[in-house]
Design a protein around this motif. Structure first.
Motif, PDB file in Angstrom:
ATOM      1  N   LEU A 198      96.476  53.253  54.787  1.00 24.75           N
ATOM      2  CA  LEU A 198      96.053  54.601  54.543  1.00 24.75           C
ATOM      3  C   LEU A 198      94.433  54.417  54.454  1.00 24.75           C
ATOM      4  O   LEU A 198      94.010  53.771  53.218  1.00 24.75           O
ATOM      5  N   GLY A 199      93.708  55.267  55.084  1.00 19.88           N
ATOM      6  CA  GLY A 199      92.218  55.140  54.913  1.00 19.88           C
ATOM      7  C   GLY A 199      91.940  56.178  53.940  1.00 19.88           C
ATOM      8  O   GLY A 199      91.628  57.278  54.347  1.00 19.88           O
ATOM      9  N   VAL A 200      92.302  55.921  52.615  1.00 24.68           N
ATOM     10  CA  VAL A 200      91.854  56.921  51.492  1.00 24.68           C
ATOM     11  C   VAL A 200      90.541  57.604  51.454  1.00 24.68           C
ATOM     12  O   VAL A 200      90.551  58.694  51.338  1.00 24.68           O
ATOM     13  N   GLU A 201      89.718  56.642  51.621  1.00 20.73           N
ATOM     14  CA  GLU A 201      88.242  57.422  51.617  1.00 20.73           C
ATOM     15  C   GLU A 201      88.013  58.398  52.804  1.00 20.73           C
ATOM     16  O   GLU A 201      87.525  59.358  52.663  1.00 20.73           O
ATOM     17  N   TYR A 202      88.487  57.853  53.931  1.00 18.78           N
ATOM     18  CA  TYR A 202      88.418  58.819  55.289  1.00 18.78           C
ATOM     19  C   TYR A 202      89.212  59.933  54.879  1.00 18.78           C
ATOM     20  O   TYR A 202      88.627  61.320  55.382  1.00 18.78           O
ATOM     21  N   ILE A 203      90.517  59.900  54.531  1.00 19.79           N
ATOM     22  CA  ILE A 203      91.378  60.921  54.221  1.00 19.79           C
ATOM     23  C   ILE A 203      90.875  61.969  53.350  1.00 19.79           C
ATOM     24  O   ILE A 203      90.837  63.131  53.401  1.00 19.79           O
TER      25      ILE A 203
ATOM     26  N   SER B 227      89.670  65.774  53.795  1.00 18.62           N
ATOM     27  CA  SER B 227      90.180  66.826  53.158  1.00 18.62           C
ATOM     28  C   SER B 227      89.307  67.682  52.481  1.00 18.62           C
ATOM     29  O   SER B 227      89.274  68.849  52.358  1.00 18.62           O
ATOM     30  N   GLN B 228      88.219  67.148  52.039  1.00 13.65           N
ATOM     31  CA  GLN B 228      86.840  67.946  51.505  1.00 13.65           C
ATOM     32  C   GLN B 228      86.237  69.065  52.573  1.00 13.65           C
ATOM     33  O   GLN B 228      86.177  70.117  52.343  1.00 13.65           O
ATOM     34  N   VAL B 229      86.279  68.248  53.874  1.00 14.74           N
ATOM     35  CA  VAL B 229      85.358  68.782  54.843  1.00 14.74           C
ATOM     36  C   VAL B 229      86.334  70.203  55.252  1.00 14.74           C
ATOM     37  O   VAL B 229      85.716  71.136  55.603  1.00 14.74           O
ATOM     38  N   TYR B 230      87.732  70.027  55.336  1.00 17.43           N
ATOM     39  CA  TYR B 230      88.586  71.239  55.626  1.00 17.43           C
ATOM     40  C   TYR B 230      89.050  72.081  54.604  1.00 17.43           C
ATOM     41  O   TYR B 230      89.995  72.910  54.923  1.00 17.43           O
ATOM     42  N   GLY B 231      88.690  71.836  53.400  1.00 16.94           N
ATOM     43  CA  GLY B 231      88.999  72.469  52.377  1.00 16.94           C
ATOM     44  C   GLY B 231      90.455  72.305  51.816  1.00 16.94           C
ATOM     45  O   GLY B 231      91.272  73.376  51.422  1.00 16.94           O
ATOM     46  N   GLN B 232      91.197  71.244  52.299  1.00 12.53           N
ATOM     47  CA  GLN B 232      92.637  71.023  52.096  1.00 12.53           C
ATOM     48  C   GLN B 232      92.801  69.930  50.758  1.00 12.53           C
ATOM     49  O   GLN B 232      91.918  69.104  50.363  1.00 12.53           O
ATOM     50  N   ASP B 233      93.959  70.044  50.111  1.00  8.76           N
ATOM     51  CA  ASP B 233      94.281  69.207  49.086  1.00  8.76           C
ATOM     52  C   ASP B 233      94.248  67.853  49.442  1.00  8.76           C
ATOM     53  O   ASP B 233      95.221  67.368  50.305  1.00  8.76           O
ATOM     54  N   PHE B 234      93.753  66.988  48.698  1.00  7.13           N
ATOM     55  CA  PHE B 234      93.795  65.577  49.147  1.00  7.13           C
ATOM     56  C   PHE B 234      95.229  65.014  49.036  1.00  7.13           C
ATOM     57  O   PHE B 234      95.437  64.240  50.145  1.00  7.13           O
ATOM     58  N   TYR B 235      95.955  65.163  48.156  1.00  4.25           N
ATOM     59  CA  TYR B 235      97.246  64.619  48.230  1.00  4.25           C
ATOM     60  C   TYR B 235      98.108  65.170  49.006  1.00  4.25           C
ATOM     61  O   TYR B 235      99.167  64.477  49.573  1.00  4.25           O
ATOM     62  N   ASN B 236      98.054  66.428  49.479  1.00  3.99           N
ATOM     63  CA  ASN B 236      98.650  67.011  50.624  1.00  3.99           C
ATOM     64  C   ASN B 236      98.374  66.448  52.033  1.00  3.99           C
ATOM     65  O   ASN B 236      99.414  66.027  52.722  1.00  3.99           O
ATOM     66  N   VAL B 237      97.152  66.176  52.226  1.00  5.17           N
ATOM     67  CA  VAL B 237      96.706  65.366  53.335  1.00  5.17           C
ATOM     68  C   VAL B 237      97.378  64.037  53.355  1.00  5.17           C
ATOM     69  O   VAL B 237      97.681  63.548  54.193  1.00  5.17           O
ATOM     70  N   LEU B 238      97.327  63.288  52.207  1.00  2.00           N
ATOM     71  CA  LEU B 238      97.680  61.933  52.033  1.00  2.00           C
ATOM     72  C   LEU B 238      99.241  62.071  52.346  1.00  2.00           C
ATOM     73  O   LEU B 238      99.505  60.909  53.136  1.00  2.00           O
ATOM     74  N   THR B 239     100.001  62.908  51.971  1.00  2.00           N
ATOM     75  CA  THR B 239     101.491  62.866  52.303  1.00  2.00           C
ATOM     76  C   THR B 239     101.814  62.888  53.939  1.00  2.00           C
ATOM     77  O   THR B 239     102.531  62.378  54.373  1.00  2.00           O
TER      78      THR B 239
END
Length: 169
Positions: free
Chosen positions: A93-98, A102-114
């Motif tokens: 998982l490219g955590v830094e990329y994710i 998630s910041q660019v698209y205004g989404q929750d980081f952990y949701n996108v990670l899941t």
């Protein structure tokens, strides 16, 4: 069986307990609880190296999957002959990329990670997205899985909606 999560990056603070919980639910939904799975969280630099080495693309990406079982038809659960074959593979998982996305698209980081983790698991199960037909098939599996995930957890996750042929495997 085992779910091993290794955090090899320091770019983004990561709560592995949340990732572990969400991944266990995904494995349960998909009927994969008896398979070993490795999740390796990396930064952009390490992801660029991996992507360059294995896909000849010198760029960071969100996920790379390395299946233990080759040549699965999409959605097939491996048929095993030996105990040591109870392994799905590894997902980087490219955590830094994710986190950045998630910041660019205004989404929750952990949701996108899941959602990204599910995408990686689908790759381990033989799903690809090199063509539009393959992408639609993979999207439908992710959609159905996330619907059940949402029912079980109270979340409201949706699959990656971008038609992303061949950006990672």
């Amino acid at each position: 069986m085992a779910l091993v999560i290794r955090n090899l990056q320091r770019a983004v603070p990561l709560r592995r307990a949340r990732l572990r919980r969400d991944c266990q639910v995904l494995r349960q939904i998909l009927g994969l609880g008896h398979f070993d799975l490795g999740l390796i969280c990396v930064d952009n630099q390490r992801m660029r190296i991996l992507n360059g080495r294995y896909r000849e693309q010198e760029a960071a990406t969100d996920v790379l999957s390395f299946p233990f079982h080759q040549d699965l038809r999409p959605g097939d659960i491996p048929k095993l002959l030996h105990q040591d074959e109870y392994n799905l593979g590894d997902i980087f998982l490219g955590v830094e990329y994710i986190h950045k996305q998630s910041q660019v698209y205004g989404q929750d980081f952990y949701n996108v990670l899941t959602v990204t983790t599910l995408h990686g698991i689908c790759h381990l199960l033989g799903y690809m997205h090199n063509t539009e037909t393959e992408w639609k098939q993979m999207f439908q599996r992710e959609f159905n899985t996330l619907q059940m995930f949402n029912i079980l957890t109270g979340a409201s996750l949706k699959p990656l909606t971008q038609n992303i042929f061949s950006t990672h495997t």
